[in-house]
Scaffold this active site. Structure first.
Site, PDB file in Angstrom:
ATOM      1  CB  THR A  45      -7.759   0.123 -10.045  1.00  0.00           C
ATOM      2  OG1 THR A  45      -6.855   1.124  -9.572  1.00  0.00           O
ATOM      3  CG2 THR A  45      -9.095   0.250  -9.312  1.00  0.00           C
ATOM      4  CG  ASP A  46      -1.731  -1.458  -9.891  1.00  0.00           C
ATOM      5  OD1 ASP A  46      -2.354  -2.374  -9.287  1.00  0.00           O
ATOM      6  OD2 ASP A  46      -0.576  -1.106  -9.557  1.00  0.00           O
ATOM      7  CB  ALA A 133       5.473   3.888   5.457  1.00  0.00           C
ATOM      8  CB  SER A 136       6.090   3.151  -3.691  1.00  0.00           C
ATOM      9  OG  SER A 136       4.843   2.630  -3.924  1.00  0.00           O
ATOM     10  CB  SER A 138      10.125  -1.776  -3.303  1.00  0.00           C
ATOM     11  OG  SER A 138       8.734  -1.639  -3.400  1.00  0.00           O
ATOM     12  CG  ASP A 182       3.538   1.149  -6.125  1.00  0.00           C
ATOM     13  OD1 ASP A 182       2.508   1.852  -6.136  1.00  0.00           O
ATOM     14  OD2 ASP A 182       3.657   0.109  -5.450  1.00  0.00           O
TER      15      ASP A 182
END
Ligand code: GLA
Length: 393
Positions: A45-46, A133, A136, A138, A182
């Site tokens: 949705t972001d 996984a 987030s 990153s 994220d």
């Protein structure tokens, strides 16, 4: 009988500091930590300007950092043992620095693009956030490095503007077309709360999400399913959503209200597009419904929304894989109140809302279901909402 003494593994902050000492021969000026996240609800949705509800994990990435003269940046990673150095030329050319160090160079690039004078720096990075996984890792790396550089350079960049900058690093330097969830979670989350984020306005509301007193827990299952084609599929979903919004004559799918869904679907050309749109529109509504329940102290009742979110990701958005579907089904069969995949999809983690005294039963059931199907054993942990990025004393 021999007594085996096993010391606890060194904490991540200590490991980053020790790495800095070893690589650069002196102590860092400071240490900055940023967490991984799980998303309670609101998936894909972001980038449709919609709503998300992530919370930060107690698993963190720590950057120990200190100054370096000139426009030079050097970064060591505990994970690979590599030290990567780059200067202004490499930073100016997205793609020049590759691999994990691209997230670091990307942050420097985005800061410079925004007109900041970025201090040269030495960094040492260690992390407890597992890679790949869907938690987030990153964004945690970007946020740890960003907050380190902002503090070291005394840059004027308030926390609420940091997620967009870190996202630009990922979109334009690394080249992944992700949304803003994220980075927002890594930077803006609060302990004991989920972060209700409007991805269009970037307004946030910290929603109390302290489950323990309610006798509830969130169990996170790392499916260990390899991310299959995740990058290409993610970009394809995003492109379909943007095309659908254009066809419907709205800036983003956020602008299709749940009440207008049937009308919108009737105007779309094919079944696949209709399914993708239905996921986004119904998922936004599920986030709003979840927030309404949490605001009124009804955490126990969000379970069906979580499970409906999973069905929507599986049937309409088509981003789940057998391993995560199995975890959800086994958790529900063992009495979880709700369960869903969390994150971008095609593998990664599942979260289950469970009564605390049933957590072990649910965990055992999921592990057994994996065994029956011959899947790699999952990793299971219960998690509580942790704080976002911060400088460590
Ligand atoms: C990844 C992206 C986020 C978001 C999720 C799906 O985590 O980085 O921006 O799109 O997938 O909700």
């Amino acid at each position: 009988m021999t007594h085996h003494h096993r010391s606890a593994p060194a904490g991540v902050a200590h490991r980053a500091t020790a790495g800095y000492q070893t690589v650069y021969g002196g102590p860092p000026a400071g240490r900055w930590a940023a967490p991984g996240r799980v998303n309670l609800i609101g998936e894909h949705t972001d980038y449709n300007d919609g709503f998300v509800l992530p919370f930060a994990l107690p698993l963190r990435t720590v950057a120990a950092a200190g100054p370096q003269s000139g426009d030079r940046w050097t970064v060591w990673s505990e994970l690979t043992g590599e030290t990567v150095a780059f200067g202004a030329d490499e930073v100016a050319a997205p793609g020049r620095v590759t691999g994990w160090a691209a997230y670091v160079a990307g942050v420097v690039w985005a800061l410079r693009e925004a007109g900041h004078v970025v201090p040269g720096a030495r960094l040492a990075v260690a992390s407890d956030v597992p890679l790949g996984a869907g938690l987030s890792s990153s964004a945690a790396l970007e946020a740890a490095v960003l907050t380190a550089l902002v503090d070291l350079g005394g840059l004027d960049l308030p926390a609420q503007h940091q997620p967009r900058l870190a996202q630009r690093a990922e979109n334009h330097y690394v080249g992944a077309p992700t949304g803003i969830m994220d980075q927002s979670a890594a930077i803006r989350c609060r302990a004991g709360h989920a972060l209700f984020l409007d991805c269009r306005t970037e307004q946030v509301e910290h929603i109390p999400f302290d489950l323990d007193p309610a006798g509830l827990a969130v169990l996170v299952v790392d499916s260990h399913a390899p991310h299959r084609h995740a990058d290409g599929e993610y970009a394809a979903r995003r492109a379909t959503c943007e095309k659908a919004a254009a066809l419907l004559g709205v800036p983003a799918l956020r602008d299709v209200p749940a009440a207008g869904l049937d009308d919108a679907l009737a105007r779309l050309p094919d079944d696949e597009t209709r399914r993708r749109v239905r996921h986004v529109v119904t998922e936004n509504q599920r986030v709003l419904d979840t927030v309404a329940l949490l605001r009124t102290g009804q955490a126990r009742h969000i379970g069906p929304l979580l499970t409906a979110s999973h069905a929507s990701m599986r049937d309409d958005f088509a981003i789940t894989v057998p391993e995560v579907d199995t975890a959800v089904e086994a958790a529900l069969a063992a009495g979880a109140l709700g369960a869903r995949m969390t994150g971008g999809g095609f593998g990664g983690c599942v979260l289950a809302l469970v009564e605390t005294d049933r957590a072990d039963m649910v965990a055992t059931a999921v592990t057994a279901a994996y065994g029956e199907r011959g899947y790699t054993a999952p990793t299971l942990t219960t998690v509580t909402p942790a704080p976002g990025a911060a400088s460590l004393a």
